[in-house]
Design an enzyme around this catalytic site. Structure first.
Site, PDB file in Angstrom:
ATOM      1  N   ASP A  35      86.050  16.693  20.074  1.00 36.72           N
ATOM      2  CA  ASP A  35      85.329  16.205  18.897  1.00 36.72           C
ATOM      3  C   ASP A  35      85.238  14.681  18.980  1.00 36.72           C
ATOM      4  O   ASP A  35      86.214  14.008  19.296  1.00 36.72           O
ATOM      5  CB  ASP A  35      86.057  16.629  17.610  1.00 36.72           C
ATOM      6  CG  ASP A  35      85.171  16.488  16.389  1.00 36.72           C
ATOM      7  OD1 ASP A  35      84.809  17.522  15.787  1.00 36.72           O
ATOM      8  OD2 ASP A  35      84.817  15.335  16.028  1.00 36.72           O
ATOM      9  N   ILE A  36      84.069  14.161  18.670  1.00 41.88           N
ATOM     10  CA  ILE A  36      83.828  12.711  18.772  1.00 41.88           C
ATOM     11  C   ILE A  36      84.630  11.946  17.715  1.00 41.88           C
ATOM     12  O   ILE A  36      84.873  10.743  17.859  1.00 41.88           O
ATOM     13  CB  ILE A  36      82.306  12.425  18.653  1.00 41.88           C
ATOM     14  CG1 ILE A  36      81.952  11.109  19.321  1.00 41.88           C
ATOM     15  CG2 ILE A  36      81.833  12.473  17.208  1.00 41.88           C
ATOM     16  CD1 ILE A  36      80.453  10.926  19.518  1.00 41.88           C
ATOM     17  N   ASN A  97      83.602  26.297  10.073  1.00 43.74           N
ATOM     18  CA  ASN A  97      82.907  25.970   8.827  1.00 43.74           C
ATOM     19  C   ASN A  97      81.530  26.630   8.832  1.00 43.74           C
ATOM     20  O   ASN A  97      80.887  26.727   9.888  1.00 43.74           O
ATOM     21  CB  ASN A  97      82.744  24.455   8.689  1.00 43.74           C
ATOM     22  CG  ASN A  97      84.076  23.735   8.609  1.00 43.74           C
ATOM     23  OD1 ASN A  97      84.977  24.190   7.911  1.00 43.74           O
ATOM     24  ND2 ASN A  97      84.220  22.642   9.332  1.00 43.74           N
ATOM     25  N   GLU A 105      78.609  20.667   9.115  1.00 42.55           N
ATOM     26  CA  GLU A 105      77.783  19.485   9.409  1.00 42.55           C
ATOM     27  C   GLU A 105      76.737  19.803  10.483  1.00 42.55           C
ATOM     28  O   GLU A 105      75.591  19.372  10.386  1.00 42.55           O
ATOM     29  CB  GLU A 105      78.738  18.403   9.904  1.00 42.55           C
ATOM     30  CG  GLU A 105      78.220  17.002  10.017  1.00 42.55           C
ATOM     31  CD  GLU A 105      79.347  16.104  10.550  1.00 42.55           C
ATOM     32  OE1 GLU A 105      79.142  15.483  11.594  1.00 42.55           O
ATOM     33  OE2 GLU A 105      80.426  16.068   9.916  1.00 42.55           O
ATOM     34  N   VAL A 106      77.150  20.525  11.512  1.00 41.77           N
ATOM     35  CA  VAL A 106      76.251  20.827  12.636  1.00 41.77           C
ATOM     36  C   VAL A 106      75.912  22.324  12.597  1.00 41.77           C
ATOM     37  O   VAL A 106      76.809  23.170  12.739  1.00 41.77           O
ATOM     38  CB  VAL A 106      76.911  20.466  13.985  1.00 41.77           C
ATOM     39  CG1 VAL A 106      75.979  20.817  15.143  1.00 41.77           C
ATOM     40  CG2 VAL A 106      77.288  18.984  14.019  1.00 41.77           C
ATOM     41  N   HIS A 110      80.335  26.899  15.903  1.00 43.47           N
ATOM     42  CA  HIS A 110      81.431  26.340  16.701  1.00 43.47           C
ATOM     43  C   HIS A 110      82.738  26.573  15.969  1.00 43.47           C
ATOM     44  O   HIS A 110      82.765  26.689  14.748  1.00 43.47           O
ATOM     45  CB  HIS A 110      81.245  24.836  16.941  1.00 43.47           C
ATOM     46  CG  HIS A 110      81.039  24.042  15.690  1.00 43.47           C
ATOM     47  ND1 HIS A 110      79.833  24.003  15.023  1.00 43.47           N
ATOM     48  CD2 HIS A 110      81.887  23.257  14.961  1.00 43.47           C
ATOM     49  CE1 HIS A 110      79.940  23.236  13.957  1.00 43.47           C
ATOM     50  NE2 HIS A 110      81.185  22.772  13.886  1.00 43.47           N
ATOM     51  N   HIS A 112      86.627  24.791  15.549  1.00 41.71           N
ATOM     52  CA  HIS A 112      87.473  23.631  15.790  1.00 41.71           C
ATOM     53  C   HIS A 112      88.863  24.147  16.175  1.00 41.71           C
ATOM     54  O   HIS A 112      89.427  24.989  15.462  1.00 41.71           O
ATOM     55  CB  HIS A 112      87.648  22.803  14.508  1.00 41.71           C
ATOM     56  CG  HIS A 112      86.390  22.240  13.938  1.00 41.71           C
ATOM     57  ND1 HIS A 112      86.117  20.884  13.924  1.00 41.71           N
ATOM     58  CD2 HIS A 112      85.331  22.835  13.336  1.00 41.71           C
ATOM     59  CE1 HIS A 112      84.952  20.680  13.340  1.00 41.71           C
ATOM     60  NE2 HIS A 112      84.451  21.842  12.964  1.00 41.71           N
TER      61      HIS A 112
HETATM   62  P1  AMP Z   1      81.316  20.949  11.226  1.00 42.38           P
HETATM   63  O1  AMP Z   1      81.469  20.202   9.935  1.00 42.38           O
HETATM   64  O2  AMP Z   1      82.228  22.129  11.338  1.00 42.38           O
HETATM   65  O3  AMP Z   1      79.869  21.276  11.516  1.00 42.38           O
HETATM   66  O4  AMP Z   1      81.831  19.955  12.356  1.00 42.38           O
HETATM   67  C1  AMP Z   1      81.000  19.218  13.209  1.00 42.38           C
HETATM   68  C2  AMP Z   1      81.886  18.377  14.073  1.00 42.38           C
HETATM   69  O5  AMP Z   1      81.115  17.871  15.138  1.00 42.38           O
HETATM   70  C3  AMP Z   1      82.512  17.156  13.383  1.00 42.38           C
HETATM   71  O6  AMP Z   1      83.944  17.253  13.469  1.00 42.38           O
HETATM   72  C4  AMP Z   1      81.978  15.962  14.175  1.00 42.38           C
HETATM   73  O7  AMP Z   1      82.939  14.943  14.345  1.00 42.38           O
HETATM   74  C5  AMP Z   1      81.595  16.613  15.500  1.00 42.38           C
HETATM   75  N1  AMP Z   1      80.544  15.929  16.245  1.00 42.38           N
HETATM   76  C6  AMP Z   1      79.359  15.485  15.777  1.00 42.38           C
HETATM   77  N2  AMP Z   1      78.644  14.946  16.785  1.00 42.38           N
HETATM   78  C7  AMP Z   1      79.386  15.079  17.914  1.00 42.38           C
HETATM   79  C8  AMP Z   1      79.196  14.730  19.278  1.00 42.38           C
HETATM   80  N3  AMP Z   1      78.081  14.113  19.699  1.00 42.38           N
HETATM   81  N4  AMP Z   1      80.173  15.018  20.165  1.00 42.38           N
HETATM   82  C9  AMP Z   1      81.313  15.622  19.759  1.00 42.38           C
HETATM   83  N5  AMP Z   1      81.551  15.990  18.480  1.00 42.38           N
HETATM   84  C10 AMP Z   1      80.597  15.716  17.573  1.00 42.38           C
END
Ligand code: AMP
Length: 126
Positions: A35-36, A97, A105-106, A110, A112
């Site tokens: 995770d970034i 999530n 968020e994405v 996925h 974590h």
């Molecule tokens: P979620 O809220 O479960 O969708 O989590 C999305 C996660 O993706 C967050 O913890 C971000 O920090 C992570 N994230 C977003 N962009 C990147 C990226 N380019 N590389 C790695 N992790 C990312």
């Protein structure tokens, strides 16, 4: 009506090689990367390569092969990172999530994997 998959989401772009990632492990059907914005000493994202939005979409629509590959790779990373309580590790948390209430968020499915420190209670009362 299922949520439409947005192929411009950041994980789709990572999977197409348009954006770099810090890869932890890769198989035919799954990519795992750091995770970034890590929230623990170990914070790995496990991402199926197929276009799935969230846990229920993946589990309902992915092939058995994809699901097995994803779940086994998740376990392998937990073991490789020394987190497994069955193998002398201090434990971990796996989080998926989904949607608005899950604060996803994405919008590409996925999990974590978090570990390497005490993680506190699962949820704040809310
Ligand atoms: P979620 O809220 O479960 O969708 O989590 C999305 C996660 O993706 C967050 O913890 C971000 O920090 C992570 N994230 C977003 N962009 C990147 C990226 N380019 N590389 C790695 N992790 C990312």
């Amino acid at each position: 009506m299922p949520l439409a998959y947005d192929d411009q989401n950041i994980f789709a772009r990572i999977l197409r090689g348009e954006i770099p990632n810090n890869t932890v492990a890769e198989t035919e059907f799954t990519l795992a990367f750091n995770d970034i914005s890590a929230q623990a000493p170990v914070h790995v994202l496990v991402v199926p390569k197929g276009a799935y939005t969230c846990h229920d979409d993946f589990m309902a629509n992915a092939s058995d092969e994809e699901i097995l590959d994803f779940t086994r790779l998740t376990a392998r990373i937990i073991a490789d990172k020394g987190l497994s309580p069955g193998q002398g590790g201090e434990g971990y948390r796996v989080i998926g999530n989904a949607g608005r209430d899950g604060v996803q968020e994405v919008p590409h499915y996925h999990l974590h994997i978090l570990g390497g420190r005490p993680l506190g209670r699962m949820l704040e009362k809310g």
